[in-house]
Design a protein around this motif. Structure first.
Motif, PDB file in Angstrom:
ATOM      1  N   PRO A 150      21.559   6.987  12.009  1.00  0.00           N
ATOM      2  CA  PRO A 150      20.543   7.802  11.341  1.00  0.00           C
ATOM      3  C   PRO A 150      20.431   7.487   9.854  1.00  0.00           C
ATOM      4  CG  PRO A 150      22.568   9.047  11.495  1.00  0.00           C
ATOM      5  CD  PRO A 150      22.833   7.735  12.194  1.00  0.00           C
ATOM      6  N   VAL A 151      19.259   7.781   9.308  1.00  0.00           N
ATOM      7  CA  VAL A 151      19.035   7.701   7.864  1.00  0.00           C
ATOM      8  C   VAL A 151      18.334   8.985   7.445  1.00  0.00           C
ATOM      9  CG1 VAL A 151      17.814   6.538   5.993  1.00  0.00           C
ATOM     10  CG2 VAL A 151      18.899   5.189   7.803  1.00  0.00           C
ATOM     11  N   LEU A 152      18.940   9.691   6.512  1.00  0.00           N
ATOM     12  CA  LEU A 152      18.361  10.928   5.991  1.00  0.00           C
ATOM     13  C   LEU A 152      17.795  10.664   4.604  1.00  0.00           C
ATOM     14  CD1 LEU A 152      18.052  14.093   6.318  1.00  0.00           C
ATOM     15  CD2 LEU A 152      20.151  14.242   4.935  1.00  0.00           C
ATOM     16  N   ILE A 153      16.540  11.050   4.409  1.00  0.00           N
ATOM     17  CA  ILE A 153      15.921  10.992   3.085  1.00  0.00           C
ATOM     18  C   ILE A 153      15.663  12.425   2.645  1.00  0.00           C
ATOM     19  CG2 ILE A 153      14.046  10.099   1.678  1.00  0.00           C
ATOM     20  CD1 ILE A 153      13.573   7.970   3.771  1.00  0.00           C
ATOM     21  N   ARG A 154      16.389  12.835   1.628  1.00  0.00           N
ATOM     22  CA  ARG A 154      16.241  14.192   1.127  1.00  0.00           C
ATOM     23  C   ARG A 154      14.948  14.335   0.329  1.00  0.00           C
ATOM     24  NH1 ARG A 154      21.111  16.025  -2.222  1.00  0.00           N
ATOM     25  NH2 ARG A 154      19.828  17.911  -2.187  1.00  0.00           N
TER      26      ARG A 154
ATOM     27  N   ILE B  51      20.838   9.135   2.507  1.00  0.00           N
ATOM     28  CA  ILE B  51      22.182   9.149   3.085  1.00  0.00           C
ATOM     29  C   ILE B  51      22.087   8.397   4.406  1.00  0.00           C
ATOM     30  CG2 ILE B  51      24.166  10.551   3.732  1.00  0.00           C
ATOM     31  CD1 ILE B  51      22.954  12.888   2.232  1.00  0.00           C
ATOM     32  N   ASP B  52      22.759   7.251   4.488  1.00  0.00           N
ATOM     33  CA  ASP B  52      22.584   6.408   5.670  1.00  0.00           C
ATOM     34  C   ASP B  52      23.868   6.189   6.464  1.00  0.00           C
ATOM     35  OD1 ASP B  52      23.888   4.688   3.962  1.00  0.00           O
ATOM     36  OD2 ASP B  52      22.345   3.128   3.989  1.00  0.00           O
ATOM     37  N   GLU B  53      24.782   7.151   6.376  1.00  0.00           N
ATOM     38  CA  GLU B  53      25.971   7.167   7.225  1.00  0.00           C
ATOM     39  C   GLU B  53      26.040   8.534   7.896  1.00  0.00           C
ATOM     40  OE1 GLU B  53      27.980   4.777   7.973  1.00  0.00           O
ATOM     41  OE2 GLU B  53      27.369   3.256   6.502  1.00  0.00           O
ATOM     42  N   SER B  54      26.272   8.552   9.206  1.00  0.00           N
ATOM     43  CA  SER B  54      26.208   9.815   9.946  1.00  0.00           C
ATOM     44  C   SER B  54      27.214  10.846   9.447  1.00  0.00           C
ATOM     45  CB  SER B  54      26.400   9.566  11.444  1.00  0.00           C
ATOM     46  OG  SER B  54      27.662   8.969  11.710  1.00  0.00           O
ATOM     47  N   LEU B  55      28.437  10.425   9.149  1.00  0.00           N
ATOM     48  CA  LEU B  55      29.438  11.382   8.678  1.00  0.00           C
ATOM     49  C   LEU B  55      29.067  11.956   7.319  1.00  0.00           C
ATOM     50  CD1 LEU B  55      32.782   9.663   9.761  1.00  0.00           C
ATOM     51  CD2 LEU B  55      31.718  11.691  10.782  1.00  0.00           C
ATOM     52  N   GLU B  56      28.426  11.142   6.484  1.00  0.00           N
ATOM     53  CA  GLU B  56      27.987  11.632   5.178  1.00  0.00           C
ATOM     54  C   GLU B  56      26.841  12.631   5.328  1.00  0.00           C
ATOM     55  OE1 GLU B  56      29.643  11.128   2.661  1.00  0.00           O
ATOM     56  OE2 GLU B  56      30.743   9.270   2.928  1.00  0.00           O
ATOM     57  N   ILE B  57      25.977  12.389   6.306  1.00  0.00           N
ATOM     58  CA  ILE B  57      24.902  13.349   6.588  1.00  0.00           C
ATOM     59  C   ILE B  57      25.506  14.674   7.038  1.00  0.00           C
ATOM     60  CG2 ILE B  57      22.962  13.873   8.127  1.00  0.00           C
ATOM     61  CD1 ILE B  57      22.364  10.842   8.169  1.00  0.00           C
TER      62      ILE B  57
ATOM     63  N   GLU C  65       6.866   7.443  -2.728  1.00  0.00           N
ATOM     64  CA  GLU C  65       6.300   7.672  -1.402  1.00  0.00           C
ATOM     65  C   GLU C  65       7.281   8.436  -0.520  1.00  0.00           C
ATOM     66  OE1 GLU C  65       4.255   4.850   1.907  1.00  0.00           O
ATOM     67  OE2 GLU C  65       6.184   4.209   1.131  1.00  0.00           O
ATOM     68  N   LEU C  66       8.577   8.223  -0.731  1.00  0.00           N
ATOM     69  CA  LEU C  66       9.596   8.851   0.089  1.00  0.00           C
ATOM     70  C   LEU C  66       9.864  10.290  -0.326  1.00  0.00           C
ATOM     71  CD1 LEU C  66      12.087   5.864   0.284  1.00  0.00           C
ATOM     72  CD2 LEU C  66      10.426   6.583   1.997  1.00  0.00           C
ATOM     73  N   ARG C  67       9.247  10.747  -1.390  1.00  0.00           N
ATOM     74  CA  ARG C  67       9.498  12.096  -1.871  1.00  0.00           C
ATOM     75  C   ARG C  67       8.398  13.077  -1.484  1.00  0.00           C
ATOM     76  NH1 ARG C  67      11.182  10.248  -7.957  1.00  0.00           N
ATOM     77  NH2 ARG C  67      13.019   9.044  -7.386  1.00  0.00           N
ATOM     78  N   LYS C  68       7.392  12.609  -0.787  1.00  0.00           N
ATOM     79  CA  LYS C  68       6.294  13.485  -0.415  1.00  0.00           C
ATOM     80  C   LYS C  68       6.733  14.463   0.671  1.00  0.00           C
ATOM     81  CE  LYS C  68       2.701  10.098  -1.482  1.00  0.00           C
ATOM     82  NZ  LYS C  68       1.618   9.257  -0.935  1.00  0.00           N
TER      83      LYS C  68
ATOM     84  N   SER D 229       7.517  18.644   2.135  1.00  0.00           N
ATOM     85  CA  SER D 229       8.420  19.736   1.801  1.00  0.00           C
ATOM     86  C   SER D 229       9.737  19.662   2.549  1.00  0.00           C
ATOM     87  CB  SER D 229       7.742  21.076   2.113  1.00  0.00           C
ATOM     88  OG  SER D 229       7.385  21.142   3.484  1.00  0.00           O
ATOM     89  N   LYS D 230       9.876  18.713   3.476  1.00  0.00           N
ATOM     90  CA  LYS D 230      11.088  18.618   4.275  1.00  0.00           C
ATOM     91  C   LYS D 230      11.808  17.307   4.020  1.00  0.00           C
ATOM     92  CE  LYS D 230       9.605  21.301   8.340  1.00  0.00           C
ATOM     93  NZ  LYS D 230       9.414  21.228   9.807  1.00  0.00           N
ATOM     94  N   SER D 231      13.108  17.346   4.252  1.00  0.00           N
ATOM     95  CA  SER D 231      13.845  16.095   4.320  1.00  0.00           C
ATOM     96  C   SER D 231      13.427  15.376   5.602  1.00  0.00           C
ATOM     97  CB  SER D 231      15.350  16.367   4.337  1.00  0.00           C
ATOM     98  OG  SER D 231      15.764  16.994   3.147  1.00  0.00           O
ATOM     99  N   ILE D 232      13.678  14.080   5.657  1.00  0.00           N
ATOM    100  CA  ILE D 232      13.275  13.254   6.799  1.00  0.00           C
ATOM    101  C   ILE D 232      14.514  12.594   7.389  1.00  0.00           C
ATOM    102  CG2 ILE D 232      11.989  11.194   7.506  1.00  0.00           C
ATOM    103  CD1 ILE D 232      10.056  11.821   5.153  1.00  0.00           C
ATOM    104  N   LEU D 233      14.631  12.639   8.706  1.00  0.00           N
ATOM    105  CA  LEU D 233      15.713  11.930   9.383  1.00  0.00           C
ATOM    106  C   LEU D 233      15.120  10.896  10.322  1.00  0.00           C
ATOM    107  CD1 LEU D 233      18.908  11.946   9.825  1.00  0.00           C
ATOM    108  CD2 LEU D 233      18.343  13.000  12.028  1.00  0.00           C
ATOM    109  N   TYR D 234      15.395   9.632  10.055  1.00  0.00           N
ATOM    110  CA  TYR D 234      15.046   8.573  10.999  1.00  0.00           C
ATOM    111  C   TYR D 234      16.161   8.522  12.036  1.00  0.00           C
ATOM    112  CZ  TYR D 234      11.331   7.133   7.869  1.00  0.00           C
ATOM    113  OH  TYR D 234      10.187   7.114   7.111  1.00  0.00           O
ATOM    114  N   THR D 235      15.774   8.606  13.298  1.00  0.00           N
ATOM    115  CA  THR D 235      16.760   8.815  14.347  1.00  0.00           C
ATOM    116  C   THR D 235      16.359   8.085  15.617  1.00  0.00           C
ATOM    117  OG1 THR D 235      17.928  10.547  15.612  1.00  0.00           O
ATOM    118  CG2 THR D 235      15.604  10.941  15.121  1.00  0.00           C
TER     119      THR D 235
END
Length: 233
Positions: free
Chosen positions: A67-71, A77-83, A11-14, A16-22
């Motif tokens: 933030p949480v980034l889902i590519r 990626i759920d650490e801001s510096l890693e994003i 479900e998280l891969r649908k 064309s864009k990455s998703i950032l919860y912010t």
């Protein structure tokens, strides 16, 4: 790297864009959005209510912080510096790649660590004194300001109005959202403080940029299709 996991839920891969919860005002989320935007990443920003986090966010990162980034490939990626590191490392703009060296520079890492730990500790207690028992907000304001004064001196003696002498580094990108938050507690006092003149000029260079207005645009709270069963955390 710490803060990076993978998600098996298709479900998280649908899309064309990455998703950032912010969350718009969160300094950790601001610095992640800043890096993503300046590095030209196509990302869907999903503004969340911190007191009613969508189940999709909690599935991706159970700790429930932004933030949480889902590519697109499901990597989380759920650490801001890693994003920020991912955005810069994969940027098509080679001028951004010079910032990568900061992730391995001892002095730059120490400055970011000072921000994320010592400064943030005092900032929270200055901004939210009612959340902590037996603390004096003014005492924490003074301690936070001592750190800001040190940063002001760094900027004063730099060549190009940065925290380090040569050019803008990942430290600048990482720290200015937290100084912004400090300023907002009492902007009149901050703007008139003669001991923070250089820091104010440095901060204004970010706040007055076109990129800032883009990443700080107010968004409606994202509504999950599973909103009726959202998990409170």
């Amino acid at each position: 790297m710490e803060g990076i996991i993978s998600v098996e839920n298709s479900e998280l891969r649908k899309g064309s864009k990455s998703i950032l919860y912010t969350f718009r005002r969160c300094p950790y989320a601001i610095r992640a959005r800043w890096a993503l935007f300046l590095c030209g990443k196509q990302v869907e920003f999903r503004e969340v209510r911190l007191n009613n986090k969508p189940i999709e966010l909690l599935r991706a990162s159970p700790k429930g912080t932004v933030p949480v980034l889902i590519r697109e490939n499901g990597q989380v990626i759920d650490e801001s510096l890693e994003i920020m590191h991912w955005a810069i490392r994969t940027s098509d703009d080679n001028s951004n790649k010079k910032l990568l060296k900061g992730f391995n520079d001892k002095n730059i890492k120490l400055l970011i660590d000072q921000n994320d730990n010592s400064f943030k500790f005092h900032l929270d207690r200055y901004k939210y004194p009612n959340r902590y028992e037996g603390i004096e907000a003014e005492e924490h304001r003074k301690k936070a300001k001592e750190i800001l004064k040190d940063w002001d001196k760094r900027i004063k003696y730099s060549v190009n109005l940065n925290l380090f002498n040569d050019s803008e580094t990942i430290a600048d990108w990482s720290i200015w959202p937290f100084v912004r938050q400090y300023r907002l507690i009492d902007s009149v006092r901050f703007d008139k403080d003669k001991e923070l003149i250089n820091l104010r000029r440095w901060l204004e260079s970010y706040l007055n940029s076109k990129s800032y207005s883009k990443i700080m645009k107010k968004l409606s709270f994202w509504k999950s299709p599973y909103d009726g069963i959202s998990t409170h955390a």
